[in-house]
Write an enzyme that holds these catalytic residues in place. Structure first.
Site, PDB file in Angstrom:
ATOM      1  N   GLU A  40       0.772  -1.132  -0.129  1.00 10.04           N
ATOM      2  CA  GLU A  40       0.010  -0.024   0.053  1.00 10.04           C
ATOM      3  C   GLU A  40       0.859   1.301   0.004  1.00 10.04           C
ATOM      4  OE1 GLU A  40      -1.877   0.773   3.824  1.00 10.04           O
ATOM      5  OE2 GLU A  40      -3.536   1.963   2.954  1.00 10.04           O
ATOM      6  N   LYS A 111      -9.683   2.348  -1.962  1.00 13.21           N
ATOM      7  CA  LYS A 111      -9.963   2.083  -0.481  1.00 13.21           C
ATOM      8  C   LYS A 111     -10.874   2.532   0.207  1.00 13.21           C
ATOM      9  CE  LYS A 111      -7.128   1.421   3.713  1.00 13.21           C
ATOM     10  NZ  LYS A 111      -5.827   1.919   4.272  1.00 13.21           N
ATOM     11  N   CYS A 146      -5.324  -2.915   3.272  1.00 11.21           N
ATOM     12  CA  CYS A 146      -4.821  -2.622   4.411  1.00 11.21           C
ATOM     13  C   CYS A 146      -6.022  -2.731   5.503  1.00 11.21           C
ATOM     14  CB  CYS A 146      -4.240  -1.545   4.727  1.00 11.21           C
ATOM     15  SG  CYS A 146      -3.032  -1.455   6.228  1.00 11.21           S
TER      16      CYS A 146
HETATM   17  O1  LIG Z   1      -5.913  -1.743  10.978  1.00 10.53           O
HETATM   18  C1  LIG Z   1      -4.727  -1.497  11.454  1.00 10.53           C
HETATM   19  O2  LIG Z   1      -4.317  -1.926  12.737  1.00 10.53           O
HETATM   20  C2  LIG Z   1      -3.828  -0.923  10.506  1.00 10.53           C
HETATM   21  C3  LIG Z   1      -4.522  -0.327   9.381  1.00 10.53           C
HETATM   22  C4  LIG Z   1      -3.552   0.524   8.548  1.00 10.53           C
HETATM   23  O3  LIG Z   1      -2.524   0.689   8.830  1.00 10.53           O
HETATM   24  C5  LIG Z   1      -4.078   1.235   7.172  1.00 10.53           C
HETATM   25  O4  LIG Z   1      -5.078   0.707   6.702  1.00 10.53           O
HETATM   26  O5  LIG Z   1      -3.199   1.894   6.731  1.00 10.53           O
END
Ligand SMILES: O=C(O)CCC(=O)C(=O)O
Length: 262
Positions: A40, A111, A146
């Protein structure tokens, strides 16, 4: 089918152009791989929120061009991780891109679940609204990014759209590493699907990153897992195994409630 997950070091010390060239070089080095995955916001920095306003750009540009060339030279399906996409109306999305072996853009995914509660992504970025699948490698791949991993309903919608494998680009933090691998396995088990989850390593904007990219089979077994440093995780898999698992243990058939959206 051979997959290569490029778990890049997330350091932003080198200038953007150099980091893009380096990532493209690593993609080109995966000749023979059918699917190559990047993390990402690897070019912009998933945790470098302060510089997003200046680094966000229209999707068509030098980073996507570099990815197109790399996909073409490697002859692979390239999930190019995600990029900060600025629209003409000023909105900025965290947009994943998938390119075919001839460099054409097969799919984009903005996203849907923005991380940060009332800060970070949630304050600065617009939320995507559409789920995305891409037909490639004899399978249907569902896309997620993510924080999306925490939302099983997204993956159920993807399954309802025929997804047999999920490709997740991430920049997960080390302090919640256990959640990362647990959630990746949970999504594989409950949806009886392959999970290709590619994260980043090292430290970025003061945040230690989890690394630990992993590939999980539709039975929930981790078939490959990276360590905490920069690494290319290579694995040979049979995407067709999904059908056998779903037919042999048909839990998806026993669902009584439909997914929230169609
Ligand atoms: O959900 C998490 O603990 C991390 C999510 C994250 O870092 C993101 O989506 O950028």
């Amino acid at each position: 089918m051979r997959a290569a997950l490029i778990q890049l070091d997330g350091s932003l010390e080198a200038p953007l152009a150099e980091r893009v060239e380096r990532a493209a070089g690593l993609v080109r080095a995966q000749r023979g791989a059918d699917l190559v995955v990047l993390p990402e916001l690897w070019a912009h920095g998933a945790w470098a929120t302060d510089s997003w306003a200046e680094s966000a750009a229209p999707l068509e540009g030098p980073v996507l061009d570099a990815l197109r060339h790399a996909a073409r030279e490697t002859g692979c399906v390239l999930h190019g991780g995600s990029l900060l996409e600025r629209l003409a109306d000023g909105r900025v999305f965290n947009t994943a891109v998938v390119l075919g072996p001839d460099g054409e853009l097969l799919a984009t995914y903005r996203k849907i679940h923005r991380f940060g509660f009332d800060a970070g992504e949630a304050a600065v970025l617009a939320a995507g609204e559409d789920v995305a699948t891409v037909d490639a490698l004899g399978s249907r791949l569902g896309l997620a990014t993510c924080y999306d991993l925490r939302f099983p309903e997204l993956f159920r919608v993807l399954v309802d759209r025929g997804a047999q494998a999920f490709v997740v680009a991430a920049s997960w933090p080390a302090k919640r590493r256990e959640h990362w691998s647990l959630l990746a396995r949970a999504r594989a088990v409950e949806d009886q699907a392959w999970v290709f989850a590619c994260g980043q390593a090292g430290t970025q904007a003061g945040v230690e990153l989890a690394g630990g990219s992993l590939v999980v089979d539709p039975w929930g077994r981790v078939v490959a897992e990276a360590g905490t440093g920069e690494q290319v995780l290579e694995v040979e898999v049979d995407l067709g195994e999904v059908e056998g698992v779903r037919a042999g243990f048909p839990v998806l058939r026993d669902r009584r409630l439909s997914s929230a959206t169609d």
